[in-house]
Design an enzyme around this catalytic site. Sequence first.
Site, PDB file in Angstrom:
ATOM      1  N   GLU A 223       0.205  -0.813   5.952  1.00 24.20           N
ATOM      2  CA  GLU A 223       1.285  -0.203   6.728  1.00 24.20           C
ATOM      3  C   GLU A 223       1.085   1.299   6.869  1.00 24.20           C
ATOM      4  O   GLU A 223       1.342   1.884   7.926  1.00 24.20           O
ATOM      5  CB  GLU A 223       2.644  -0.492   6.063  1.00 24.20           C
ATOM      6  CG  GLU A 223       3.849  -0.290   6.978  1.00 24.20           C
ATOM      7  CD  GLU A 223       4.418   1.116   6.984  1.00 24.20           C
ATOM      8  OE1 GLU A 223       5.244   1.399   7.866  1.00 24.20           O
ATOM      9  OE2 GLU A 223       4.045   1.953   6.123  1.00 24.20           O
TER      10      GLU A 223
ATOM     11  N   ASP B 198       0.844  -1.195   0.000  1.00 23.32           N
ATOM     12  CA  ASP B 198       0.000   0.000   0.000  1.00 23.32           C
ATOM     13  C   ASP B 198       0.879   1.245   0.000  1.00 23.32           C
ATOM     14  O   ASP B 198       2.066   1.185   0.327  1.00 23.32           O
ATOM     15  CB  ASP B 198      -0.958   0.017   1.208  1.00 23.32           C
ATOM     16  CG  ASP B 198      -0.233   0.097   2.550  1.00 23.32           C
ATOM     17  OD1 ASP B 198       0.852  -0.514   2.685  1.00 23.32           O
ATOM     18  OD2 ASP B 198      -0.759   0.768   3.470  1.00 23.32           O
TER      19      ASP B 198
END
Lengths: 466, 466
Positions: free
Chosen positions: B156, B91
């Site tokens: 994250e 991500d």
Amino acid sequence: MSDLHALDTYFSEKRETHLEELKEFLRIPSISALSDHKSDMLNAANWLADSMKKAGLENISIDETKGHPVVYADWLHAEGKPTMLIYGHYDVQPVDPLHLWESEPFDPQVRNNKLYARGASDDKGQVYMHVKAIEALFATEGELPVNVKFCIEGEEEIGSPNLPAYVEDNKEKLAADIIVISDTGMQGPGQPAVCYGLRGLCGVQIDVKGAKGDLHSGLYGGGVQNAIHALVNLLDSFRDEEGSITVEGFYENVRPVTDEEREAYRALGFDEEALKEEIGVGELFGEKGYSHLERTWVRPTLEVNGVFGGFSGEGIKTVLPAEAGAKITCRLVPDQDPEEIVEKLKSHIEKHKPVGVEVTVTEFDKGKPFITPFDHPAIQAAGRSYEKVYNVPTAYTRGGGSIPIVAAFDEILGLPVVLMGFGLSSENFHAPNEHFHLENFDKGLRVIGDYFHEIAEFPAGGLKKS
Amino acid sequence: MSDLHALDTYFSEKRETHLEELKEFLRIPSISALSDHKSDMLNAANWLADSMKKAGLENISIDETKGHPVVYADWLHAEGKPTMLIYGHYDVQPVDPLHLWESEPFDPQVRNNKLYARGASDDKGQVYMHVKAIEALFATEGELPVNVKFCIEGEEEIGSPNLPAYVEDNKEKLAADIIVISDTGMQGPGQPAVCYGLRGLCGVQIDVKGAKGDLHSGLYGGGVQNAIHALVNLLDSFRDEEGSITVEGFYENVRPVTDEEREAYRALGFDEEALKEEIGVGELFGEKGYSHLERTWVRPTLEVNGVFGGFSGEGIKTVLPAEAGAKITCRLVPDQDPEEIVEKLKSHIEKHKPVGVEVTVTEFDKGKPFITPFDHPAIQAAGRSYEKVYNVPTAYTRGGGSIPIVAAFDEILGLPVVLMGFGLSSENFHAPNEHFHLENFDKGLRVIGDYFHEIAEFPAGGLKKS
């Protein structure tokens, strides 16, 4: 001495008339802060000038200033007698929030012998009492026992921006022996008070700047000065653990409280327990060796009024803040000088400046403290007039707050100031449902009437400020 | 040992192909924070799974979590050899403000041998390098020298809310000898670094309450405790003038920095003058007896992140504030325990509570510090791999920040963590114009390839955390 009986009869007979007249005055929404009310301000000034004329005063004028006008009037035929300058204001505070008023702010109503209206107590009611006391003296005695000047301004509620210049420009016109102001409160219901001193004011904003911008507390934390840490260290250095101000020379010119004053304050029987209850604290806190009244009346203070820096939203932000600031004000007592105290604050800040940051100091407006000595004859005379009407001992008080215009009068004209208030702290000045206890309206008229005679006991020039 | 020459040839031949593939990955706008991008998240996970399959990895799965899925893959045929768990994330951060990007964030462009795109460095580029290193080893050697597991998450950038539970639920599946993470930075251009420790985090909000409401500083000032004065006194008590934290027992469990570590940090030749210039301060500030790197890497901190109370608008307001508050966070080092430190903060606050106020303490989320000993063979092996490719000594560093998920891995799996970063602090992670220096892409592929062989020198189970 005055014929209190004659005054009493006069005020009793005229009570309804006076109350109706005062209501007329209160119906004029003379809110100085709102430009929409400019014509109301003029109407109020005109109403007051007419009322003064009816009372028998002379040389009435509505004097232009850069803002709202000052209403002047005098009567100067008491040869060899002192001249009394009466100050007050015909402007009132705004009325928001309107929905909290039980009756309309500009539709005066009497409930439980209290007159409800904006300005009832602060200060139209009290100004009106002085005019009516004069009318009564003319009616019952044909003349006034002393010379009188009125200076009633229209900008008190916005900080009197133009009055100091007006006073400065009209020093001759306003020359007098004493200044009397009825714009403060009594000590409590049935407890008359003469306020003989107020605290002054000065202050600074302190801005602390560290790095160029906020830093990541992980990457830089522990290695770069934190602006908030620096600020709190500086702020904490102003006061010791017992509440004494540690700024060098801060107390240097503080006039010591006399034994007589301390005794007088003790005699007031101030209820510290009731105060704790009222403000919701478990204990009071202040300078060691002084009572609460002494701490707030005769001792200077340094208070942090605001502090800001870094992240104050919800939750956590691991920032090492680059900037922080605080606002500090001091209440000053005689004979502290605001200019001098600001210099001392600056020296203190310079001396305690933490490493790794820049500190900027910005000064706020200043106001001097004022005091008319406790035992000044004009103060003691006011006390006697209260006692004759209220039949209890008068409290001789000082105020912890600052009324800058009082200090300005004190400074420009150099006259003893007598604060004869008839308000009560419960009367919601500046708030919804402002009201005035008519008991104090009735008694106050008699006190003021008597005070003219008390002052007439002194020769012109016999009331100099010590 | 590895055949660096063969890897070198492979990566040189495939360079254009790899770059084009990485650009494909970078074109997928996998912004975990924005729900509009849910399908992009899946596309990115699928793209990565396909890429892993092409590389020769097995047991590939896209594992559901309560949020975005985790991409898992392994290859477990190196009998008797250690198992390496590789963590990273697919991500990326949001791209605002878009107008500051010189080229579109999801239209990767190479300029001056730098690849510009959101995620180029953080962390798609670095994850992709691990996959390609494995592909290269299969291509040149037919097998991998160690066992490998991938755990690449999609959350994250939003704080890994679901990963700890995933790791806890898949302890067996993720069991390994070491964890390798490429999501940090090098020491500088051309200066490779292995990060072997990060600081932990804990914090509290302190709320101070005095009177029921704000008071008039004239009427009450000097006689009632001021919430800001009380707060700054409390805040100032946390630190001495030299920057040491004065909370009792705060340093009790701090693992002393070894002479070897201090020497290694000195050898890095950290430029404190350049830092001062960069952040705009005249002097650095921190705990006596420690260098800047030591203060930020191996020493714990206590920073006030925010302070608030009273009036912070323009000008002056003579208020005696009833409430004030502050946010404090501590960066912790081994072997400090966040729970214990919070208890110590609370005891300190209780002990230093100023009179006349109530103090409330609210805890923030906590994260443990982590360290893999400096001389752990997996750390030293990583250093050797860097040196073979970069031809300069590797810096063994610690980070001042906290990556909570690293501490979670450390805690749940109890494995040595090796942070092998290839980013540079100038590469605008989380900001417009994120980019990746392709020099470090090229060299990093070779470093990672070599590292598999370095680790293969140890037997399975021979890399326990000391």
